[in-house]
Design a protein around this motif. Sequence first.
Motif: not given
Length: 534
Positions: A526, A498-503, A478, A475
């Motif tokens: 994004k 894109l859905r799972n790595w918000s940073n 970056s 998570k």
Amino acid sequence: MTAQQIQETRLENASNSAQGNFYSSPSGFIESTNPLHNPEIRTEIGRYLKKSALACCASVCWEWNRTFTPLLYSIVEITKMTNTNPPIETFRRNKSFIKSMAITTDTLDSKYSHLLMPNLETLKLHLKDSSNNTEPMIQNHKNIRSLDLSCVSTNDKIMFWESVASLPHLEELTIRDQYGHETDTMWDICSSRLKKLNIFNSQFRGLLAFTGTGTSSIGTADFHLLRDLTISKCGFHATIQPVLIMKCQNLERLVWKIDLFDRGTTTEIATLFQGFTEILASGKWPNIKSLAVGFNLVSDAAYAEFVRALNNRTLEEFDVSMTQFGELAFSALKCRFSTLRVLNIRKCPNLTSANVLEILASCPHLQSLTVDRIYAQYLDPNQEWPCRKTLQSLSIEFELGQEPKLDEPSAATVMETKPQKLNEIVFTCLGQLRELKHLSINYHELDIYSRQNGVVSIPLEIQLSKGLGELVGLKRLSHFSMGVLTDSLGPGEVDWMLRNWSNLDILEGFSNSTTEIPMERAVKQKGITIKLNT
């Protein structure tokens, strides 16, 4: 009320109605229960936002503008791409917020050199042509603590270094691509003021002329304040660079790189390295914790002796990339594994997968690891690496083929584990590294290595059907760099990232074909940067 004020009021009302509830305090004031109405909380959130997000937040309402504008303009950059640079009026209006400025242009425009920024602490001047505007740029900003100069040449070098000497708080100086541009004043600044000095690809007459008995500033100076020193690609002069290093008795970090391009013979470089090792063993530099030493003509045995010369010092950072560092030196380094935080052994051809695996299994405080490759046949999906709780940066290549053993006839035996299973095992092992912020699994050089040695290369495939989903727990990630591996990448994989790595900030390694995938638009929306393979 002006039209602009009306618009700001509407934005603020919309923000308030959407962001939280209010209640009346005993004193009669209306107070909000929404934490985003607290400027201190907004400021803390802003520290983690990118420029584009800060700009959006600053346009929400007057209160948010007051919070996010100082963060938006705290670090600014001026480049050759004039159409991307903010107007000079914008800099003037926000000059009090600017703490760091980088100017990378052919020459320094006077409109920037005379811009007064009262809180400027870091200045980078990477120029191509001579300019007399550099002196006022420096003299007008007395709060500068860090100065980075690249290709800076002026008509009057004495005046230039006197302007640098006028900075009362200067602690860090970086000099790049400078030739014969120093004065005694420069060396006085280095010896009496600096805590950090970086010299890259530069040669100075004072350095070249000094032989140990001269009268130049460097010959008589005492660099007792210096804690961090870098000398890289500055030419081979055996009696000069060691003299400068020897004078820095309180060093905590040293980067010293010498290679074939520095015009030293194998014997000269080996002799220099041996002398350095002997001085280190004698107890010099007792506070050293970080070492990056690049002598690419020095043997593995010499590096082993060098590591042992550290004696009882606590080694936290070690970089021996692009050297002959091998099994002997690795064995000597093992007793340092308990304290290592940063290790770079990239392009050390004498190291094996077993060495890399031992590092992962034996360094409990490791935060950054840079290596060439590891063959997946040695990975155990059930083994927990001690560094899983600390590792934040990993640069490595995973090979699904069999590791060549050129000295054994059994090198061509059939592998017990199929590449499909090994692909899944790699992702299972990476999935335990929940603190990773930077992951690079590039394959830029493996193909060349394989062709030269007649080895069949089987690269990792970045596919959900082959284990990519095991990285769902990363998570904090970056920056994800894939090299040529994007040939196996599809829209589903990018959508999953894109859905799972918000940073996620950077996806690196795309080819021209993979940038045409449908998810490119979503990536841009994004604010994620796509970097192509070159």
